[in-house]
Scaffold this motif. Structure first.
Motif: not given
Length: 228
Positions: A137-154
């Motif tokens: 998710d580019v706008e939220l800066r998030h990488w994940g699977l089935d609702g879990t994941g990690t926050h990303l920097t720009h």
């Protein structure tokens, strides 16, 4: 070009003297500028408000300032940063989208800021990518699977978005540097390797797949889904 109907800018500097010049750079948008004089005040404000971009005075961005950049979900432009290589790279690794060394004119600051907002607006239109079972998710800066994941920097987000858009999820070093920093000569390949190392650790932990980001030696990087 209109970047969006409303622009909300967080200005973190000691004087607030750039407010009028920045406002004049966005005649076609509704511009709201919030001015604070410290990272602590900015952090408190970000708890309750979202911003289109953040302009941070370099003298306020010591170690605490760089840590603060990781918390921001909007592009960060560092102004009046000392011309020190290690300091500049620390800012980039933390996720700063752009910087200006030394004394910057108000016109240059306004132009850089508008460019960052236009890039963010264009990218946000392609806000989600499916990569095998994973979602970026580019706008939220998030990488994940089935609702879990990690926050990303720009920068981490732009790195993964470039791979997500590319055939076979592969990009050369030059392609990635251009996507993340705006020019193929903006930084050295070693700086890209540092960024890739951060990305690899984050998505490996979130995806439970340590080899998801692979190095194509001497050429570039690839998201490998061969085992899926």
């Amino acid at each position: 070009m209109s970047v969006q109907n409303a622009v909300r800018l967080l200005l973190i500097e000691t004087t607030g003297g750039r407010v009028d010049t920045l406002a004049a750079a966005f005649p076609d948008e509704t511009l709201e500028i919030e001015h604070v004089t410290s990272v602590e005040a900015a952090r408190a404000l970000l708890q309750s408000r979202d911003f289109s971009a953040v302009l941070l005075e370099g003298s306020l961005a010591g170690p605490e300032g760089f840590s603060f950049i990781r918390e921001i979900d909007a592009p960060v432009l560092l102004a009046s940063l000392p011309a020190n290589y290690e300091l500049i790279m620390s800012a980039y690794v933390a996720g700063a989208a752009d910087f200006i060394c030394g004394a910057a004119s108000d016109i240059e600051l306004a132009a850089r800021l508008r460019y960052l907002l236009e890039r963010r607006h264009d990218t946000a239109a392609r806000r989600r990518y499916r990569i095998g079972p994973y979602e970026l998710d580019v706008e939220l800066r998030h990488w994940g699977l089935d609702g879990t994941g990690t926050h990303l920097t720009h920068h981490e987000t732009q790195f993964l978005a470039a791979l997500a858009e590319s055939p076979k999820h592969f990009c050369t070093y030059a392609d990635l540097i251009t996507r993340v920093w705006g020019s193929p000569t903006a930084v050295e390949t070693q700086n890209l390797r540092v960024l890739a190392g951060h990305v690899r650790k984050k998505i490996a932990l979130a995806s439970q797949q340590p080899d998801l980001l692979r190095t194509v030696t001497g050429v570039g990087y690839k998201l490998s889904l061969d085992d899926q």
